[in-house]
Design an enzyme around this catalytic site. Structure first.
Site, short mmCIF file in Angstrom:
data_model
loop_
_atom_site.label_atom_id
_atom_site.label_comp_id
_atom_site.label_asym_id
_atom_site.label_seq_id
_atom_site.Cartn_x
_atom_site.Cartn_y
_atom_site.Cartn_z
N CYS A 277 -1.89 15.97 17.00
CA CYS A 277 -3.17 16.34 16.30
C CYS A 277 -3.12 16.68 14.95
O CYS A 277 -1.92 16.84 14.68
CB CYS A 277 -3.89 17.20 17.36
N CYS B 91 -1.26 19.85 14.49
CA CYS B 91 0.36 19.68 14.15
C CYS B 91 0.67 19.25 12.80
O CYS B 91 1.52 19.85 12.26
CB CYS B 91 0.83 18.48 15.07
N ASP C 95 -10.61 -5.56 -20.55
CA ASP C 95 -9.66 -5.96 -21.42
C ASP C 95 -10.29 -7.63 -21.58
O ASP C 95 -10.33 -8.28 -20.56
CB ASP C 95 -8.48 -5.76 -21.25
N ASP D 171 -4.28 -5.65 -18.46
CA ASP D 171 -2.77 -6.52 -17.91
C ASP D 171 -1.72 -5.36 -17.63
O ASP D 171 -0.51 -5.95 -17.15
CB ASP D 171 -2.43 -7.72 -18.77
N ASP E 204 -2.52 -2.19 -22.13
CA ASP E 204 -3.80 -1.19 -21.91
C ASP E 204 -3.04 0.04 -21.24
O ASP E 204 -3.92 0.68 -20.70
CB ASP E 204 -4.47 -2.11 -21.11
#
Length: 720
Positions: free
Chosen positions: A13, A16, A410, A608, A612
C-alpha cells in the site's frame, strides 16, 4: 554522486512505499529517493563515499521489506503466480470454514468449532505469514503499514475465537479471519495482474531487442549473440530481419519499418550513408551497415531507460497522496480502538459486536487505492506515449504539460523540414526549365553550400545529366562563376550580378515576390544576359499547419522563433498559420524570449535539441524533436522520435488525459475511505441496523485498488 535502482518486495500500500521513502530520505549520503509502489522499485541518488548499495538495501530491510539490486525487469508475472498459488491454498481451507460458520450456526455438527479452528490455522499463520513478518518489522521500525491493519484485524477475530472454543463463552469468528485473509490475497493477486498490464510497455520495448546478428569477420559471415557485437562491426541484414544495433549503411538500400521505435507507420527508404536504428525491421532489400552504437548506447536502450526513469519518477501531485498515507494507518488504528471502546464501554454492546466493528474498520481502510492512483496512471500514460514515439521523462513533465499556455516553435527542422528545396524555376527567353536546371546543377555540383545541395538534388530527381564544368570559382556570400564549353556563367545573388554589371531590373518584381514569400533567389547569367531565376526555400512540413491549428484550438498561443530575417520568418509563419513571430534571434538569446513569455503562464519550447538547448532548459517543458538524437534525449523533458509537429499536440493531449485519470483515481480513493470507515465503525447501525461484515469490508478494500488500476488502464483506449 551515483544512482541505483533497487527491487523492493513486500510493499502492499501507499504507506509501505512512504515508510521506505522516508527511511531512505533520512539516510546520510542519500540526496534523493523515490519509491514506486506500482513498479516495486526504489530509485536512489546517493554519495558513494558515505553509503553503498548494500547499505541502502539494509535500510529497506530494517523497515521490514526485502530489497535487491534491480534486474531492470518488473517481474509482475512471478508475483502474480506466487499470489495465485497462495490464494488457491487459502481457498481450499477457507471454503469449508465459511460453510460451517455461515450455514451450520444454528445446527452445528459435532466438534464444529474445533474443525473450524484446525482449518483456519494454516490460513492465519502460513498464508498470512508474510503479513505477520511485515507487520512485525514495521513495528520494529516504529511504523505501521497495511499488513499491520490486516494482521491486527484477523488476529483479533482468530484469537477471540480460540478463547471462545476453549472457554465455551461467545461465538467463534474463524470464518471471518480465514475468508478475510483469502480476500486480501485475492485482491493483491488481481492488483499484481493489473499492475503488470500498466507496465507492459517496458516489456514490449525489451522484447523488441534482437537476439543475434550476422557479422562479417575475416571475410566470413558468422552469426553471433547481440551482446557480442562491437562498434565498427560490419553487419549484414536480409529482408524480414530485425536490425541488431544502430549504425550507418555502407552498401545496399532498403525500406525499413521504424514504427516500433519512432511511431512512424510508413516504412522509410534507406540508402548508403543513411543511419539505421536497432530493433527496427528490414522490409525488402539486403544491405550492409557499420555498427556505431551497441549495448546500452543504442537508441532502443536509451528509450527503455527513459521510460523506466519516467515510470519511476513521481509527479508533484503524488506528494499529496504520500502525505495522506503517512498519517493514514496510525489514524485508522486510533479509529478502530475508538470504535471498540465506544461500542463496548460507552454503549454497552456485546464484546464480539464491538470487536467485529473495529475489525471492519481496520480492514476497509486500506490506503492502497490512494497510493496506486498516481503511479498507475503515469505508467500507462508514459507507456502509451512510448508506443507512439513520444518519450516523456517523468511524472513532473507529464503534470506540467497540461498547464501549458504558450508554445514556442523553432523554425528550422521543427516547423520546416530543415533542408532547402527548389521551389521555383523561372526560365527567361529561349532557355527551357530543363536547360536552366542542367546548367545550374552542373555548376553547383562542385559546391558544398546547402543551397547548392538543394539544386543538385532537384537535378538528380529530374534525371538531369550533368555537363563538364571548367574554371569553377566560389565567391563567398555572393555565388559562383564557372564555364561550360565556351560559355561563362555566373550564378548567385543580386550583389554578384551588380558587381559583374548584369542588369536585373527587368526581373526585380519577380525576385521581390519570391523574397516576400521567404525564398532565397539565385540568378543565373550567361555572360551578361540573365537566362533564369531559381527560388530555394526551407519548406514547411506537411503536418505543421494542422498541428498549429490544433494547438490554437486548445487555447494555446503559438510563437515562431528563428535567427532568419523578419521577411523570411513572417513568410514561414504565414504558411504555418502562426500569428506571433520572433525573428533575427541568436541561439543564445532564445532563452530570454522564453523567460519573457513565462510571465504570462507555463511555456513549452519545441526545438531540435542541439542549438536550442538553453531555451529548452529555460522552458517549463522542453520538447526535443530530433529523431532520437543523443542531444535531444538529454535536453528535452519530452522527446519526439519523429520530426513531426503533430506529436507536440499528442503529447499535450496525453498529459491532459493522464492528469484527468489521476484526479479521478484520487477522488474515488478518498471518497471510498471517507464513506467506508464510518459505515464500518457502525455509524449507521442505530438508524438502519447496518453493520459491515469484515469479509465484505475486505472485498470492498480489494476492489477499490483494482478499480483504480482498471481506471488507469482505460487510458490505453483513448485516442491521441
Amino acid at each position: 554522486m551515483k544512482k541505483t535502482i533497487l527491487d523492493v518486495k513486500g510493499m502492499h500500500c501507499a504507506s509501505c512505499s512512504t515508510v521506505i521513502n522516508r527511511a531512505l530520505d533520512k539516510t546520510e549520503g542519500v540526496t534523493k529517493a523515490n519509491v514506486n509502489l506500482t513498479t516495486h522499485k526504489a530509485t536512489v541518488e546517493y554519495d558513494h563515499n558515505k553509503i553503498d548499495t548494500k547499505g541502502l538495501i539494509n535500510v529497506i530491510k530494517n523497515k521490514g521489506y526485502e530489497a535487491s539490486e534491480s534486474s531492470n525487469v518488473m517481474d509482475h508475472d512471478h508475483e502474480h503466480t506466487s499470489l495465485r498459488k497462495n490464494f488457491y491454498i487459502s481457498l481450499i481451507f477457507s471454503i469449508p470454514v465459511f460453510i460451517l460458520g455461515m450455514f451450520f450456526m444454528k445446527n452445528p455438527i459435532p466438534f464444529q468449532d474445533y474443525i473450524m479452528w484446525v482449518l483456519a490455522t494454516p490460513v492465519q499463520f502460513f498464508i498470512a505469514g508474510s503479513m505477520y513478518k511485515s507487520a512485525f518489522n514495521a513495528l520494529k521500525g516504529k511504523t505501521a503499514n497495511m499488513d499491520t491493519l490486516v494482521v491486527m484485524g484477523t488476529s483479533a477475530a482468530y484469537f477471540y475465537s480460540v478463547f471462545a472454543v476453549l472457554t465455551g463463552l461467545g461465538y467463534v469468528y474463524f470464518e471471518a479471519s480465514a475468508v478475510l485473509i483469502t480476500i486480501v490475497i485475492f485482491g493483491r493477486m488481481l492488483e499484481a495482474k493489473a499492475r503488470g498490464k500498466t507496465s507492459e510497455a517496458i516489456g514490449k520495448l525489451i522484447g523488441l531487442k534482437p537476439k543475434t546478428a550476422t557479422v562479417v569477420r575475416k571475410g566470413k559471415e558468422i552469426k553471433i549473440k547481440i551482446d557480442d557485437v562491437k562498434v565498427g562491426d560490419i553487419i549484414i541484414v536480409k529482408p524480414g530481419e530485425k536490425i541488431p544495433v544502430d549504425g550507418k549503411i555502407i552498401e545496399g538500400n532498403s525500406s525499413i519499418d521504424e514504427s516500433m521505435v519512432t511511431g512512424e507507420s510508413i516504412p522509410i527508404e534507406k540508402k548508403k550513408n543513411d543511419l539505421v536504428i536497432g530493433a527496427t525491421i528490414n522490409k525488402h532489400g539486403t544491405f550492409k551497415f557499420k555498427a556505431t552504437k551497441v549495448g546500452a548506447n543504442t537508441t532502443l536502450a536509451q528509450i527503455i531507460k527513459l521510460v523506466e526513469d519516467a515510470q519511476g519518477n513521481k509527479a508533484p501531485i503524488q506528494r499529496f497522496a504520500d502525505t495522506v498515507s503517512m498519517y493514514f494507518v496510525p489514524a485508522v488504528l486510533a479509529i478502530a480502538i475508538t470504535t471498540f471502546i465506544v461500542w463496548y464501554v460507552v454503549v454497552g454492546s456485546a464484546f464480539d459486536f464491538a470487536l467485529i466493528a473495529s475489525v471492519a474498520v481496520l480492514v476497509i481502510a486500506c490506503p492502497c487505492a490512494l497510493g496506486l492512483a498516481t503511479p498507475t496512471a503515469i505508467m500507462v500514460g508514459t507507456g502509451k506515449g512510448a508506443n507512439k514515439g513520444i518519450l516523456i521523462k517523468g511524472g513532473e513533465a507529464l503534470e506540467t504539460a497540461h498547464k501549458i499556455k504558450s508554445v514556442v516553435l523553432d523554425k528550422t527542422g521543427t516547423v520546416t523540414k530543415g533542408q532547402p528545396e527548389v521551389t521555383d524555376l523561372v526560365n527567361v527567353g529561349k532557355t527551357t526549365k530543363k536547360q536552366l536546371l542542367t546548367i545550374a546543377g552542373s555548376i553547383e555540383k562542385g559546391s558544398e553550400h546547402s543551397l547548392a545541395e538543394a539544386i543538385v538534388a532537384k537535378a538528380k530527381k529530374e534525371k538531369i545529366k550533368f555537363k563538364k564544368v571548367k574554371a569553377f570559382k566560389a565567391i563567398p556570400g555572393k555565388g559562383i562563376s564557372a564555364s561550360i564549353g565556351t560559355k561563362k556563367y555566373r550564378f548567385g545573388n543580386a550583389k554578384l550580378m551588380k558587381e559583374n554589371k548584369v542588369n536585373i531590373s527587368k526581373h526585380r518584381n519577380v525576385i521581390q515576390k519570391m523574397e516576400n514569400e521567404g525564398k532565397t533567389v539565385m540568378v543565373l547569367a550567361e555572360n551578361k544576359r540573365i537566362i533564369g531565376l531559381i527560388g530555394v526555400m526551407d519548406t514547411i512540413k506537411e503536418t505543421s499547419p494542422l498541428a498549429v491549428k490544433e494547438l490554437q484550438k486548445m487555447k494555446i498561443k503559438v510563437y515562431l522563433i528563428t535567427g532568419d530575417n523578419e521577411r523570411t520568418a513572417k513568410a514561414i509563419a504565414k504558411q504555418a498559420g502562426i500569428n506571433h513571430v520572433f525573428a533575427e534571434v541568436l541561439p543564445k538569446d532564445k532563452a530570454n524570449y522564453v523567460k519573457k513569455l513565462q510571465k504570462e503562464g507555463k511555456v513549452a519550447m519545441v526545438g531540435d535539441g542541439i542549438n536550442d538547448a538553453p531555451a529548452l532548459a529555460q522552458a517549463d517543458i522542453g520538447i526535443a524533436m530530433g529523431s532520437g538524437t543523443d542531444v535531444a534525449m538529454e535536453t528535452g523533458d519530452i522527446v519526439l522520435m519523429k520530426d513531426d509537429l503533430a506529436d507536440v499536440v499528442k503529447s499535450l493531449r496525453l498529459s491532459k488525459m493522464t492528469m484527468s485519470k489521476i484526479r479521478q483515481n484520487m477522488f474515488w480513493a478518498l471518497f471510498y475511505n471517507t464513506l467506508g470507515i464510518p459505515v464500518a465503525a457502525g455509524l449507521l447501525y442505530p438508524v438502519t441496523g447496518w453493520l459491515l461484515n469484515p469479509m465484505l469490508a475486505g472485498a470492498a478494500m480489494g476492489l477499490s485498488s483494482v478499480s483504480v488500476v482498471s481506471n488507469s488502464l482505460l487510458l490505453k483506449l483513448k485516442r491521441l
